[in-house]
Design an enzyme around this catalytic site. Structure first.
Site: not given
Ligand code: NI
Length: 155
Positions: A130-131, A46, A51, A134, A88-89
């Protein structure tokens, strides 16, 4: 399509509350395409607007069952509990066991502005939570109940 730079933890962009998407135009389509390519390139499931430096309420998810795009999402219902590894990226090399809902219902728009409702469970539900966080400047670490060493992850 293009791979965009992923904003990393420590950048204040990741702490901001995002604004709704108002224009469902070609620019949004390009953003979504780029976000998906960037997510795949990073081996993530995701990726959310902030991000890639875009403070709009948009994220993409693919847990291996196909791409889903969420614009202006609202989680309307959650139930159950799951405790599982998460990363998380934007936080490379950091993982933890999080506690998340097992089931979520989310209302969102697609890239053309059409409304849809999705009932998700398991990994997809976790990814949506999670997303969605953000978009409100929240990172997964808020939900970590136990840190894990990356070498403990055997998949
Ligand atoms: Ni993330």
């Amino acid at each position: 399509m293009a791979i965009r730079n992923i904003v990393k933890e420590g950048d204040p962009i990741l702490t901001k509350v995002c604004r709704p998407v108002e224009k469902f135009d070609d620019k949004l389509g390009i953003l979504l395409d780029d976000m998906y390519e960037t997510m795949l390139d990073g081996d993530g499931v995701g990726l959310a607007g902030p991000q890639v430096g875009i403070l709009r309420r948009v994220f993409v998810i693919d847990i291996g069952e196909g791409k889903i795009e969420f614009i202006n999402p609202k989680i309307t219902h959650t139930s159950g509990v799951q405790e599982s590894p998460e990363g998380c990226l934007s936080c490379p090399g950091e993982f933890g066991i999080t506690r998340r809902p097992m089931y979520v219902t989310v209302d969102a728009q697609n890239r053309w502005g059409d409304q849809f409702t999705l009932n998700a469970e398991g990994l997809l539900a976790k990814a949506i939570c999670h997303e969605n966080d953000h978009l409100d400047g929240i990172l997964f670490k808020e939900y970590v109940i136990k840190k894990i060493d990356p070498s403990e992850l055997k998949d």
